[in-house]
Design a protein around this motif. Structure first.
Motif, PDB file in Angstrom:
ATOM      1  N   ASP A  69       4.729  -2.229  10.664  1.00  0.00           N
ATOM      2  CA  ASP A  69       3.099  -2.102   9.746  1.00  0.00           C
ATOM      3  C   ASP A  69       3.364  -1.220   8.540  1.00  0.00           C
ATOM      4  O   ASP A  69       3.733  -0.036   8.459  1.00  0.00           O
ATOM      5  CB  ASP A  69       2.050  -1.349  10.311  1.00  0.00           C
ATOM      6  N   PRO A  70       3.061  -2.320   7.842  1.00  0.00           N
ATOM      7  CA  PRO A  70       4.308  -2.050   6.539  1.00  0.00           C
ATOM      8  C   PRO A  70       2.907  -0.493   5.836  1.00  0.00           C
ATOM      9  O   PRO A  70       3.344   0.928   5.184  1.00  0.00           O
ATOM     10  CB  PRO A  70       3.926  -2.913   5.140  1.00  0.00           C
ATOM     11  N   VAL A  71       1.710  -0.326   5.980  1.00  0.00           N
ATOM     12  CA  VAL A  71       0.483   0.848   5.708  1.00  0.00           C
ATOM     13  C   VAL A  71       1.185   1.711   7.085  1.00  0.00           C
ATOM     14  O   VAL A  71       1.256   2.974   6.126  1.00  0.00           O
ATOM     15  CB  VAL A  71      -0.425  -0.293   5.806  1.00  0.00           C
ATOM     16  N   SER A  72       1.273   1.728   7.974  1.00  0.00           N
ATOM     17  CA  SER A  72       1.291   2.711   8.366  1.00  0.00           C
ATOM     18  C   SER A  72       2.347   3.777   7.989  1.00  0.00           C
ATOM     19  O   SER A  72       2.982   4.998   8.757  1.00  0.00           O
ATOM     20  CB  SER A  72       1.845   2.303   9.899  1.00  0.00           C
ATOM     21  N   TYR A  73       4.110   3.392   7.388  1.00  0.00           N
ATOM     22  CA  TYR A  73       5.209   4.269   7.224  1.00  0.00           C
ATOM     23  C   TYR A  73       4.370   5.634   6.421  1.00  0.00           C
ATOM     24  O   TYR A  73       5.021   7.072   6.460  1.00  0.00           O
ATOM     25  CB  TYR A  73       6.081   3.193   6.511  1.00  0.00           C
ATOM     26  N   PHE A  74       3.389   5.018   5.841  1.00  0.00           N
ATOM     27  CA  PHE A  74       2.704   6.009   4.190  1.00  0.00           C
ATOM     28  C   PHE A  74       1.762   7.347   5.061  1.00  0.00           C
ATOM     29  O   PHE A  74       1.280   7.523   4.431  1.00  0.00           O
ATOM     30  CB  PHE A  74       2.497   5.067   3.577  1.00  0.00           C
ATOM     31  N   SER A  75       1.595   6.659   6.301  1.00  0.00           N
ATOM     32  CA  SER A  75       0.195   7.763   7.493  1.00  0.00           C
ATOM     33  C   SER A  75       0.990   8.916   8.082  1.00  0.00           C
ATOM     34  O   SER A  75       0.965   9.271   8.966  1.00  0.00           O
ATOM     35  CB  SER A  75      -0.363   6.712   8.050  1.00  0.00           C
ATOM     36  N   GLY A  76       2.504   8.039   7.703  1.00  0.00           N
ATOM     37  CA  GLY A  76       2.813   9.382   9.246  1.00  0.00           C
ATOM     38  C   GLY A  76       4.359   9.085   9.322  1.00  0.00           C
ATOM     39  O   GLY A  76       4.900   9.676   9.588  1.00  0.00           O
ATOM     40  N   ALA A  77       3.965   8.004  10.357  1.00  0.00           N
ATOM     41  CA  ALA A  77       5.184   7.840  11.179  1.00  0.00           C
ATOM     42  C   ALA A  77       5.014   5.956  10.811  1.00  0.00           C
ATOM     43  O   ALA A  77       3.928   5.350  11.663  1.00  0.00           O
ATOM     44  CB  ALA A  77       4.891   8.239  12.409  1.00  0.00           C
ATOM     45  N   ASN A 110      -5.522  -0.852   8.677  1.00  0.00           N
ATOM     46  CA  ASN A 110      -4.688  -1.154   7.654  1.00  0.00           C
ATOM     47  C   ASN A 110      -4.089  -2.152   6.603  1.00  0.00           C
ATOM     48  O   ASN A 110      -3.695  -2.232   5.707  1.00  0.00           O
ATOM     49  CB  ASN A 110      -3.421  -0.649   8.378  1.00  0.00           C
ATOM     50  N   GLN A 111      -5.037  -3.023   7.357  1.00  0.00           N
ATOM     51  CA  GLN A 111      -5.161  -4.317   6.413  1.00  0.00           C
ATOM     52  C   GLN A 111      -5.485  -4.818   5.448  1.00  0.00           C
ATOM     53  O   GLN A 111      -5.634  -5.082   4.902  1.00  0.00           O
ATOM     54  CB  GLN A 111      -5.592  -5.385   8.046  1.00  0.00           C
ATOM     55  N   ALA A 112      -7.035  -4.142   5.781  1.00  0.00           N
ATOM     56  CA  ALA A 112      -7.518  -4.194   4.313  1.00  0.00           C
ATOM     57  C   ALA A 112      -7.214  -3.058   3.056  1.00  0.00           C
ATOM     58  O   ALA A 112      -7.003  -3.377   2.207  1.00  0.00           O
ATOM     59  CB  ALA A 112      -9.573  -3.462   4.645  1.00  0.00           C
ATOM     60  N   LEU A 113      -6.444  -1.935   3.356  1.00  0.00           N
ATOM     61  CA  LEU A 113      -5.384  -1.305   2.823  1.00  0.00           C
ATOM     62  C   LEU A 113      -4.975  -2.029   2.101  1.00  0.00           C
ATOM     63  O   LEU A 113      -4.154  -1.838   0.637  1.00  0.00           O
ATOM     64  CB  LEU A 113      -5.149   0.212   3.233  1.00  0.00           C
ATOM     65  N   PHE A 114      -4.119  -2.842   2.836  1.00  0.00           N
ATOM     66  CA  PHE A 114      -2.437  -4.083   2.397  1.00  0.00           C
ATOM     67  C   PHE A 114      -3.257  -4.772   1.430  1.00  0.00           C
ATOM     68  O   PHE A 114      -2.864  -5.131   0.231  1.00  0.00           O
ATOM     69  CB  PHE A 114      -1.867  -4.193   3.759  1.00  0.00           C
ATOM     70  N   ASP A 115      -4.336  -4.983   1.288  1.00  0.00           N
ATOM     71  CA  ASP A 115      -5.162  -6.500   1.059  1.00  0.00           C
ATOM     72  C   ASP A 115      -5.973  -6.008  -0.006  1.00  0.00           C
ATOM     73  O   ASP A 115      -5.212  -6.830  -1.484  1.00  0.00           O
ATOM     74  CB  ASP A 115      -5.924  -7.671   1.735  1.00  0.00           C
ATOM     75  N   SER A 116      -6.797  -5.022  -0.253  1.00  0.00           N
ATOM     76  CA  SER A 116      -6.802  -4.217  -1.410  1.00  0.00           C
ATOM     77  C   SER A 116      -6.401  -3.714  -2.692  1.00  0.00           C
ATOM     78  O   SER A 116      -6.136  -2.924  -3.923  1.00  0.00           O
ATOM     79  CB  SER A 116      -8.633  -3.525  -1.014  1.00  0.00           C
ATOM     80  N   LYS A 171       2.669  -2.850  -3.648  1.00  0.00           N
ATOM     81  CA  LYS A 171       2.872  -1.633  -3.033  1.00  0.00           C
ATOM     82  C   LYS A 171       3.367  -1.403  -1.850  1.00  0.00           C
ATOM     83  O   LYS A 171       4.443  -0.307  -1.588  1.00  0.00           O
ATOM     84  CB  LYS A 171       1.178  -0.980  -2.638  1.00  0.00           C
ATOM     85  N   TYR A 172       2.992  -2.361  -0.862  1.00  0.00           N
ATOM     86  CA  TYR A 172       3.840  -1.552   0.876  1.00  0.00           C
ATOM     87  C   TYR A 172       5.195  -2.285   0.929  1.00  0.00           C
ATOM     88  O   TYR A 172       5.418  -1.708   2.127  1.00  0.00           O
ATOM     89  CB  TYR A 172       2.625  -2.321   1.390  1.00  0.00           C
TER      90      TYR A 172
END
Length: 140
Positions: free
Chosen positions: A49-57, A88-94, A100-101
């Motif tokens: 998950d590309p968003v998860s990298y920005f959440s710590g791990a 996380n999918q919603a963050l990626f898409d929005s 960004k990711y």
């Protein structure tokens, strides 16, 4: 079945006009390399998950929660990202999606690109966020 890039190129080159496209891209410097898994639905980051990298791990994404990104300035190519959660999918898409990711350098090793302009496959678990961008590196 043997998965040999050279054999695949030979098989598809004439059918899809790949050599002419390669030459035009080279001359126009419009080529784009993306480190994706061609045998697994053009999957990026080995399914992390590309968003998860920005959440710590980094967290492994679900096959059921995906977004497909198509680049508009380079043919009709696309890649698929998986997500650990719908949030996380919603963050990626929005929040700009791949702009960004996505990992820098198309997901190839940032060190090899910076040092030698070399396309070296990267390990999605070897990473660092630099200036707000995900950089992945070859496995050490």
């Amino acid at each position: 079945e043997k998965r040999d890039a050279s054999a695949l190129w030979d098989k598809l080159s004439e059918k899809l006009g790949l050599e002419a496209k390669r030459q035009a891209n080279w001359e126009g410097k419009t080529y784009l390399a993306v480190n994706q898994d061609f045998y697994n639905g053009h999957l990026m980051l080995s399914g992390y998950d590309p968003v998860s990298y920005f959440s710590g791990a980094p967290a492994k994404g679900s096959e059921d929660i995906t977004s497909t990104v198509t680049w508009s300035n380079h043919g009709s190519g696309s890649v698929t990202y998986r997500f650990a959660s719908k949030e996380n999918q919603a963050l990626f898409d929005s929040e700009g999606g791949a702009a960004k990711y996505a990992p820098m350098y198309g997901g190839f090793c940032a060190l090899a690109m910076a040092d030698s302009n070399a396309l070296v496959p990267a390990d999605p678990l070897s990473y660092k966020i630099v200036d707000g961008r995900l950089n992945v590196f070859f496995k050490i």
